[in-house]
Motif scaffolding. Structure first.
Motif, PDB file in Angstrom:
ATOM      1  N   GLY A 125       1.381   7.731  -1.840  1.00  9.40           N
ATOM      2  CA  GLY A 125       0.680   8.273  -3.007  1.00  9.40           C
ATOM      3  C   GLY A 125      -0.260   9.397  -2.627  1.00  9.40           C
ATOM      4  O   GLY A 125      -0.377  10.398  -3.347  1.00  9.40           O
ATOM      5  N   ALA A 126      -0.931   9.253  -1.486  1.00  8.93           N
ATOM      6  CA  ALA A 126      -1.825  10.310  -1.006  1.00  8.93           C
ATOM      7  C   ALA A 126      -1.031  11.551  -0.607  1.00  8.93           C
ATOM      8  O   ALA A 126      -1.455  12.683  -0.868  1.00  8.93           O
ATOM      9  CB  ALA A 126      -2.654   9.800   0.172  1.00  8.93           C
ATOM     10  N   GLU A 127       0.114  11.340   0.016  1.00  8.94           N
ATOM     11  CA  GLU A 127       0.958  12.471   0.405  1.00  8.94           C
ATOM     12  C   GLU A 127       1.407  13.258  -0.825  1.00  8.94           C
ATOM     13  O   GLU A 127       1.341  14.489  -0.854  1.00  8.94           O
ATOM     14  CB  GLU A 127       2.186  11.981   1.182  1.00  8.94           C
ATOM     15  N   ALA A 162       0.821  -1.210   0.000  1.00  6.26           N
ATOM     16  CA  ALA A 162       0.000   0.000   0.000  1.00  6.26           C
ATOM     17  C   ALA A 162       0.851   1.255   0.000  1.00  6.26           C
ATOM     18  O   ALA A 162       0.538   2.245  -0.668  1.00  6.26           O
ATOM     19  CB  ALA A 162      -0.946  -0.006   1.199  1.00  6.26           C
ATOM     20  N   GLU A 163       1.962   1.217   0.762  1.00  6.91           N
ATOM     21  CA  GLU A 163       2.822   2.394   0.843  1.00  6.91           C
ATOM     22  C   GLU A 163       3.542   2.677  -0.466  1.00  6.91           C
ATOM     23  O   GLU A 163       3.864   3.822  -0.778  1.00  6.91           O
ATOM     24  CB  GLU A 163       3.859   2.211   1.966  1.00  6.91           C
ATOM     25  N   ASN A 164       3.774   1.642  -1.255  1.00  9.75           N
ATOM     26  CA  ASN A 164       4.552   1.817  -2.485  1.00  9.75           C
ATOM     27  C   ASN A 164       3.706   1.965  -3.746  1.00  9.75           C
ATOM     28  O   ASN A 164       4.252   2.198  -4.818  1.00  9.75           O
ATOM     29  CB  ASN A 164       5.515   0.634  -2.647  1.00  9.75           C
ATOM     30  N   ILE A 165       2.407   1.811  -3.615  1.00  6.02           N
ATOM     31  CA  ILE A 165       1.534   2.074  -4.766  1.00  6.02           C
ATOM     32  C   ILE A 165       1.488   3.577  -5.011  1.00  6.02           C
ATOM     33  O   ILE A 165       1.367   4.375  -4.077  1.00  6.02           O
ATOM     34  CB  ILE A 165       0.126   1.508  -4.500  1.00  6.02           C
ATOM     35  N   GLN A 166       1.601   3.973  -6.273  1.00  7.43           N
ATOM     36  CA  GLN A 166       1.675   5.390  -6.611  1.00  7.43           C
ATOM     37  C   GLN A 166       0.342   6.108  -6.405  1.00  7.43           C
ATOM     38  O   GLN A 166       0.314   7.288  -6.076  1.00  7.43           O
ATOM     39  CB  GLN A 166       2.131   5.554  -8.070  1.00  7.43           C
ATOM     40  N   ASP A 167      -0.771   5.419  -6.630  1.00  6.71           N
ATOM     41  CA  ASP A 167      -2.071   6.047  -6.410  1.00  6.71           C
ATOM     42  C   ASP A 167      -2.369   6.150  -4.919  1.00  6.71           C
ATOM     43  O   ASP A 167      -1.941   5.295  -4.135  1.00  6.71           O
ATOM     44  CB  ASP A 167      -3.181   5.231  -7.083  1.00  6.71           C
ATOM     45  N   PRO A 168      -3.111   7.181  -4.528  1.00 11.90           N
ATOM     46  CA  PRO A 168      -3.467   7.325  -3.108  1.00 11.90           C
ATOM     47  C   PRO A 168      -4.317   6.165  -2.602  1.00 11.90           C
ATOM     48  O   PRO A 168      -5.247   5.713  -3.276  1.00 11.90           O
ATOM     49  CB  PRO A 168      -4.270   8.634  -3.079  1.00 11.90           C
ATOM     50  N   ILE A 169      -3.964   5.667  -1.421  1.00 13.56           N
ATOM     51  CA  ILE A 169      -4.768   4.686  -0.705  1.00 13.56           C
ATOM     52  C   ILE A 169      -5.022   5.262   0.679  1.00 13.56           C
ATOM     53  O   ILE A 169      -4.091   5.577   1.416  1.00 13.56           O
ATOM     54  CB  ILE A 169      -4.065   3.325  -0.597  1.00 13.56           C
ATOM     55  N   ILE A 170      -6.299   5.401   1.018  1.00 15.36           N
ATOM     56  CA  ILE A 170      -6.693   6.019   2.283  1.00 15.36           C
ATOM     57  C   ILE A 170      -7.650   5.072   2.998  1.00 15.36           C
ATOM     58  O   ILE A 170      -8.578   4.544   2.385  1.00 15.36           O
ATOM     59  CB  ILE A 170      -7.402   7.371   2.045  1.00 15.36           C
ATOM     60  N   SER A 171      -7.411   4.841   4.264  1.00 18.48           N
ATOM     61  CA  SER A 171      -8.346   4.032   5.054  1.00 18.48           C
ATOM     62  C   SER A 171      -8.843   4.875   6.228  1.00 18.48           C
ATOM     63  O   SER A 171      -8.177   5.811   6.677  1.00 18.48           O
ATOM     64  CB  SER A 171      -7.689   2.745   5.558  1.00 18.48           C
ATOM     65  N   ASP A 199      -5.983   9.966  -9.877  1.00 20.48           N
ATOM     66  CA  ASP A 199      -6.078  11.328 -10.420  1.00 20.48           C
ATOM     67  C   ASP A 199      -6.399  11.256 -11.910  1.00 20.48           C
ATOM     68  O   ASP A 199      -5.615  10.741 -12.707  1.00 20.48           O
ATOM     69  CB  ASP A 199      -4.749  12.055 -10.188  1.00 20.48           C
ATOM     70  N   ILE A 200      -7.563  11.781 -12.306  1.00 20.15           N
ATOM     71  CA  ILE A 200      -7.952  11.796 -13.721  1.00 20.15           C
ATOM     72  C   ILE A 200      -8.092  13.241 -14.220  1.00 20.15           C
ATOM     73  O   ILE A 200      -8.765  13.503 -15.215  1.00 20.15           O
ATOM     74  CB  ILE A 200      -9.268  11.025 -13.945  1.00 20.15           C
ATOM     75  N   THR A 201      -7.430  14.164 -13.524  1.00 22.23           N
ATOM     76  CA  THR A 201      -7.540  15.578 -13.892  1.00 22.23           C
ATOM     77  C   THR A 201      -7.070  15.820 -15.320  1.00 22.23           C
ATOM     78  O   THR A 201      -7.736  16.525 -16.088  1.00 22.23           O
ATOM     79  CB  THR A 201      -6.728  16.447 -12.915  1.00 22.23           C
TER      80      THR A 201
END
Length: 245
Positions: free
Chosen positions: A40-42, A18-27, A122-124
Motif C-alpha cells: 500500500g505504501a509503494e 500487512a502486505e495485502n492491506i491497501q492502506d500504507p503500513i510503515i514500521s 489517503d484523505i486527499t
C-alpha cells in the motif's frame, strides 16, 4: 521449538496481512529508520520497499504539519504512545497528499519498545471535496450578502417613493386591517382606526367595495380599480378613487 515455530507463524501471518492491506503500513526502528514498507505504501507514495528500507522516514515522506507542530506531535506521542492526526506526505514524484496518520509503539512480547508503527490513509480526495464545499458555501454566502444588500437598497428606494408619494398608499392584511399607511394616506383620510378599515366605506357602496377587495385577493398582481364613499376621521364622507392590488 514448537512455541517458537508458532510465534514465527503468527508473525508471518501478520506480515502477510500487512502486505495485502491497501492502506500504507510503515514500521521503523527507535531511530526512525524504516524497517517495513508494505505494498500500500509503494502504490500510494511511489517508493519501492527496497528503495526506502533503512532510510530515515522523514527524509522519504517529507512530512508537513498543517494543524500541530512536530514538537507537539512528538510530545503527545511520547506521553501516550499513540497519536492520530492529519499530516501531509510527499510522494516520490513530489506530489503532496493529505494523510490521516495513526502512529503507535511497536513492542516485543516483553513489552519493550522495538520501534514505531504508522498506519496511513489517503484523505486527499476528501479534503479537496471539503475545500470545494467550503468555497461553494463562501460563494453562496457572498451572493446572499450581495442579494440582501440589493434588496435593502431597493427597499429604501421604494420606501422613499411611497413615503414621498402624493397619493395615499395603504397595506392591508387579508381581513382588511391596516398594516401600513403612507404619510399621504394619513393626510387624506386622517387617523382612522386600523381595524376593519373596509367597514369605513359608506353603507350604500360598502358591499361593492368589499367585493373589489376580495377580487384583488383572488387575482394577485392584477389592479382592481374602485370608487368609494369613505369616512374621514372628521366624521364626513368623501368620494375616493383607488386601486386594489
Amino acid at each position: 521449538i514448537t512455541e517458537k515455530r508458532k510465534a514465527e507463524e503468527r508473525l508471518q501471518f501478520l506480515a502477510t496481512i500487512a502486505e495485502n492491506i491497501q492502506d500504507p503500513i510503515i514500521s521503523s526502528d527507535p531511530d526512525s529508520k524504516i524497517t517495513r514498507w508494505n505494498n500500500g505504501a509503494e502504490k500510494l507514495l511511489g517508493w519501492k520497499s527496497e528503495e526506502v528500507i533503512g532510510k530515515d522516514i522523514t527524509e522519504v515522506i517529507h512530512p508537513a504539519y498543517p494543524n500541530e507542530s512536530r514538537e507537539q506531535i512528538l510530545a503527545a506521542f511520547n506521553r501516550d504512545g499513540f497519536w492520530q492526526g492529519e499530516l501531509i506526505y510527499q510522494t516520490k514524484a513530489g506530489i503532496p497528499l493529505n494523510i490521516l496518520s495513526t502512529s503507535s509503539y511497536l513492542r516485543d512480547p516483553a513489552g519493550q519498545i522495538k520501534g514505531n508503527l504508522i498506519l496511513a490513509r489517503d484523505i486527499t480526495a476528501r479534503k479537496k471535496a471539503e475545500e470545494a464545499l467550503y468555497q461553494l458555501n463562501e460563494q453562496l454566502e457572498q451572493k446572499v450578502k450581495e442579494r440582501t444588500e440589493a434588496i435593502y437598497k431597493r427597499e429604501i428606494r421604494f420606501r422613499s417613493l411611497i413615503e414621498n408619494s402624493a397619493e395615499g398608499i395603504s397595506l392591508l392584511d387579508t381581513e382588511g386591517n391596516v398594516l401600513y399607511r403612507s404619510p399621504s394616506a394619513y393626510n387624506i383620510l386622517g387617523a382612522n382606526p386600523i381595524q376593519k378599515a373596509l367597514d369605513l366605506a359608506h353603507p350604500m357602496n360598502q358591499e361593492a367595495f368589499k367585493g373589489k377587495f376580495a377580487a384583488s385577493l383572488h387575482a394577485p398582481g392584477i389592479p382592481i380599480p374602485y370608487q368609494v364613499l369613505y369616512l374621514h376621521n372628521g366624521g364626513r364622507y368623501s368620494w375616493f378613487e383607488g386601486t386594489f392590488t
